[in-house]
Design an enzyme around this catalytic site. Structure first.
Site, PDB file in Angstrom:
ATOM      1  N   CYS A 196       0.818  -1.209   0.000  1.00  0.00           N
ATOM      2  CA  CYS A 196       0.000   0.000   0.000  1.00  0.00           C
ATOM      3  C   CYS A 196       0.851   1.258   0.000  1.00  0.00           C
ATOM      4  O   CYS A 196       0.352   2.350  -0.234  1.00  0.00           O
ATOM      5  CB  CYS A 196      -0.897   0.046   1.230  1.00  0.00           C
ATOM      6  SG  CYS A 196      -2.148  -1.223   1.215  1.00  0.00           S
ATOM      7  N   ASP A 213       2.368   2.538   2.675  1.00  0.00           N
ATOM      8  CA  ASP A 213       2.676   2.976   4.034  1.00  0.00           C
ATOM      9  C   ASP A 213       2.147   1.994   5.064  1.00  0.00           C
ATOM     10  O   ASP A 213       1.186   1.264   4.834  1.00  0.00           O
ATOM     11  CB  ASP A 213       2.204   4.403   4.326  1.00  0.00           C
ATOM     12  CG  ASP A 213       0.816   4.700   3.808  1.00  0.00           C
ATOM     13  OD1 ASP A 213       0.029   3.751   3.669  1.00  0.00           O
ATOM     14  OD2 ASP A 213       0.517   5.888   3.572  1.00  0.00           O
ATOM     15  N   CYS A 256       5.805   8.016   3.710  1.00  0.00           N
ATOM     16  CA  CYS A 256       6.317   9.312   3.314  1.00  0.00           C
ATOM     17  C   CYS A 256       6.461  10.214   4.540  1.00  0.00           C
ATOM     18  O   CYS A 256       6.161   9.812   5.664  1.00  0.00           O
ATOM     19  CB  CYS A 256       5.393   9.944   2.295  1.00  0.00           C
ATOM     20  SG  CYS A 256       3.711  10.068   2.878  1.00  0.00           S
ATOM     21  N   CYS A 261      -2.772   9.603   5.937  1.00  0.00           N
ATOM     22  CA  CYS A 261      -1.713   9.346   6.926  1.00  0.00           C
ATOM     23  C   CYS A 261      -2.252   9.532   8.341  1.00  0.00           C
ATOM     24  O   CYS A 261      -1.896   8.783   9.253  1.00  0.00           O
ATOM     25  CB  CYS A 261      -0.530  10.285   6.704  1.00  0.00           C
ATOM     26  SG  CYS A 261       0.295  10.045   5.121  1.00  0.00           S
TER      27      CYS A 261
END
Lengths: 405, 277
Positions: free
Chosen positions: B35, B37, B60, B104
């Site tokens: 994916c 992350d 990231c 995130c």
């Protein structure tokens, strides 16, 4: 941030305008602003300079001056070439391209496929980014209007065998276009000996400014203009010429011809030194793309267990400019279409970094990157839950590719 | 280049509480390398209070910053207080995130929830979300996750859902389902789906199947290097052969059952069955 304190290794994205190019173009921004189409000498003299620029570019490519059309960029050249071939042969409904083209070709082909009903074959590549010539041969048919295959890949630098492709495509009666934006100035090109029908290039990839490009169209090839209007470029590309850009492209072409040996010796040696040092210093790293069938300036390296955007931002902190094929940098959630087409494992694809050098890259630049990259990778690997040798904690999804296929 | 706030940059460049915690009371894991992350959150809980927190993140800058901010947010909180932390709190602690990066913060909320559930002894599956059905196969996102994100963050479009959960960011074939979920979460009735055309004759149906396969399904598979060919049509049963990259692809079964059958059912007849010849 100025150019003095950046180690610029992103030359496949864009290049510095060469000092001699800047010098050549500046007068055309100020006192020599005439329109080359004008009857008076003030404008006409600009037209004569443009002619010289065209000669320089033709000399770099090994073609006639009448075979060059100046455009605004590589994308315009690509779009013009493909649309021209389709319009000139309305009975043919098939296009062949590759899965690893630049979006200037790929997105256009997908658009033509979806909205205008063209059949498009997207040729695959192997794990090292190379084409299967048999697949190309099998895909060609009487219905194929155009084959559009890039000369060099922007992400990996992998070179496609354009001379071999040209011979094959010609023998089957199709038109061949090549997007040579990354190749011009880095590999020798002699269109006089080559059965390429159309070739795109972009100024800002070879030390000319942004906003100018060119399309080579082989003499006698049926051609249909994209921009219609005035008689500029002999009616093949209407619109008042970007005189400064064209003059600059001419100067850049002269410089590129002079520096071609440098690209393949000095730049190549720097690239190889950088690449070998990084692959040696960092465990679980790999080169993406074929080692030898490749541009001399490009190195695409993947670092396992970490993500490209994080690497780029840490590089940026140290004044190093590079780029990545990771999902997070593209904003698309999925890693680069080029790396996916090559079947690069996800564990590597997200951590890919492209270093692209130029004749302005120095030994000190390369030393600085070699010195700093291993520490950056180590920092991020300390944060990552994935570790060398350990079973990856969340394995079930790893096995599943992110494609719907 | 993303516009990150100074707080995001600070948490990324100098992340707090990095690393594995050997004596953690519980661990919450979300995401995967495929994916792009993944977050592993460690909590030490004593007397119902989170005494310490640490993390390991693959991802990231904003994923690392979100994880770091999350560990700072939960330290010193009671478990009940921590359960109330949402992705919005994480984003706010960072001075905001670019909207494309909101997933995130959602990953942080999910890891926290997973950790606390495991501490409470509730069953948690590290990968599959035990609640709900997978809607987005590319990123393994369930309907419950999407509904939660829409309600929590007042999301209105498919794009919003992709930014917050990644759902719909891959092959795009779940976009209709996401649209329906947005409508459901927002208490709206989804736009009526167009009714399939009137009863077709056998010949008409065969022609339509061929046309849909050629114009819609093949181009989609070809984009991923795959291909398909029609082997036979027997009434409502369509036999196909997968070609190209689809051969041996672990997801090929899902392709046949999901993509191919789904499209044919929608465009031709809701009772069509597709199988490999």
């Amino acid at each position: 941030m100025s150019a003095q304190n950046v180690v610029y290794l992103d030359n496949n994205a864009t290049t510095r305008v060469a000092p001699e190019v800047l010098e050549a173009m500046l007068p055309f921004f100020s006192e020599r602003y005439g329109n080359p189409s004008s009857m008076h000498n003030f404008g006409g003299s600009v037209g004569r300079e443009m002619r010289e620029a065209r000669e320089s570019l033709a000399d770099l490519l090994g073609c006639g001056t009448d075979e060059i059309i100046f455009t605004s960029c590589g994308t315009e050249s690509d779009n013009t070439a493909i649309r021209s071939a389709l319009t000139a042969q309305p009975q043919k409904r098939h296009i062949i391209t590759t899965r690893v083209e630049h979006p200037a070709v790929l997105s256009l082909c997908k658009f033509l496929e979806r909205s205008q009903g063209y059949r498009v074959t997207y040729l695959g590549v192997d794990a090292e980014g190379r084409l299967d010539m048999r697949e190309l041969e099998d895909s060609l048919s009487d219905d194929t209007a155009i084959v559009s295959i890039m000369w060099a890949n922007n992400e990996t630098g992998v070179l496609f065998p354009i001379p071999e492709i040209a011979t094959l495509v010609k023998s089957r009666g199709s038109i061949l276009h090549t997007d040579a934006v990354q190749a011009v100035g880095k590999v020798p090109i002699n269109l006089g000996n080559l059965d390429v029908d159309m070739l795109s290039l972009s100024g800002h990839k070879l030390h000319a400014p942004k906003g100018v490009g060119a399309l080579y169209v082989r003499r006698k090839l049926p051609y249909r203009p994209y921009l219609i209007g005035g008689h500029q470029e002999h009616g093949r590309r209407a619109g008042t010429e970007n005189t400064t850009g064209i003059i600059a492209l001419g100067a850049a072409a002269r410089a590129a011809k002079a520096h071609l040996p440098v690209e393949n010796t000095v730049v190549r040696a720097l690239r190889d030194r950088l690449e070998n040092a990084l692959l040696k210093a960092v465990s679980d790293s790999r080169l993406n793309g074929h080692k030898t069938e490749r541009l001399p300036n490009t190195s695409n390296i993947s670092f396992k267990y970490i993500e490209g955007e994080a690497i780029l931002l840490l590089l940026d902190q140290l004044g190093i400019a590079a780029s990545s094929g990771s999902a997070c940098t593209s904003g698309s959630l999925e890693p680069s279409h080029v790396l996916r087409a090559m079947g690069i494992p996800f564990t590597y694809a997200h951590g890919s970094i492209r270093f692209s050098l130029s004749r302005y890259t120095t030994d000190a630049d390369v030393d600085y990157v070699i010195k700093n990259v291993p520490g950056i990778i180590e920092t991020l690997r300390k944060i990552s839950p994935y570790k060398q040798g350990e079973a990856e904690p969340l394995s079930p999804l790893d096995a599943k590719p992110a494609c719907g296929c | 280049m993303w516009e990150y706030t100074d707080i995001v940059k600070e948490h990324f460049l100098n992340p707090k509480n990095v690393g594995e915690m050997k004596d953690a009371s519980c661990v919450g894991e979300v995401g995967s390398i495929a994916c792009g992350d993944a977050l592993k959150l460690f909590l030490k809980i004593e007397d119902g209070i989170i005494r310490d927190a640490s993390f390991q993140t693959f991802g990231c800058a904003s994923a690392i910053a979100s994880s770091s901010a999350l560990t700072e947010l939960v330290k010193g909180k009671t478990v009940d207080e921590a359960m109330k932390i949402t992705n919005k709190d994480i984003a706010a602690a960072l001075g905001g995130l670019p909207k494309e990066k909101m997933h995130c913060s959602v990953m942080g909320e999910e890891a926290l929830e997973a950790a606390i559930k495991s501490w409470r002894g509730e069953k948690v599956d590290a990968v599959e979300h035990s609640e709900g059905e997978i809607v987005c196969e590319c990123f393994g996102v369930t309907d419950e996750q999407i509904l939660h994100a829409v309600r929590e963050n007042d999301l209105k479009t498919i794009e919003d859902v992709t930014y917050y959960t990644k759902a719909g960011g891959g092959c795009a074939k779940c976009h209709e389902k996401i649209e329906a979920l947005i409508a459901q979460a927002r208490g709206e009735t989804p736009a009526p789906t167009p009714q399939p055309a009137k009863k077709l004759t056998n010949l008409q149906r065969m022609k339509l199947i061929e046309e849909v396969l050629e114009k819609e399904i093949r181009p989609r598979l070809q984009m991923d290097g795959g291909d398909i060919e029609l082997a036979d049509i027997d009434g409502l049963v369509v036999s196909v052969n997968l070609r190209g990259h689809c051969v041996g692809c672990p997801a090929s079964q899902a392709t046949v059952q999901g993509t191919v059958q789904g499209i044919l059912r929608e465009k031709v007849d809701p009772e069509i069955v597709v199988r490999e010849a």
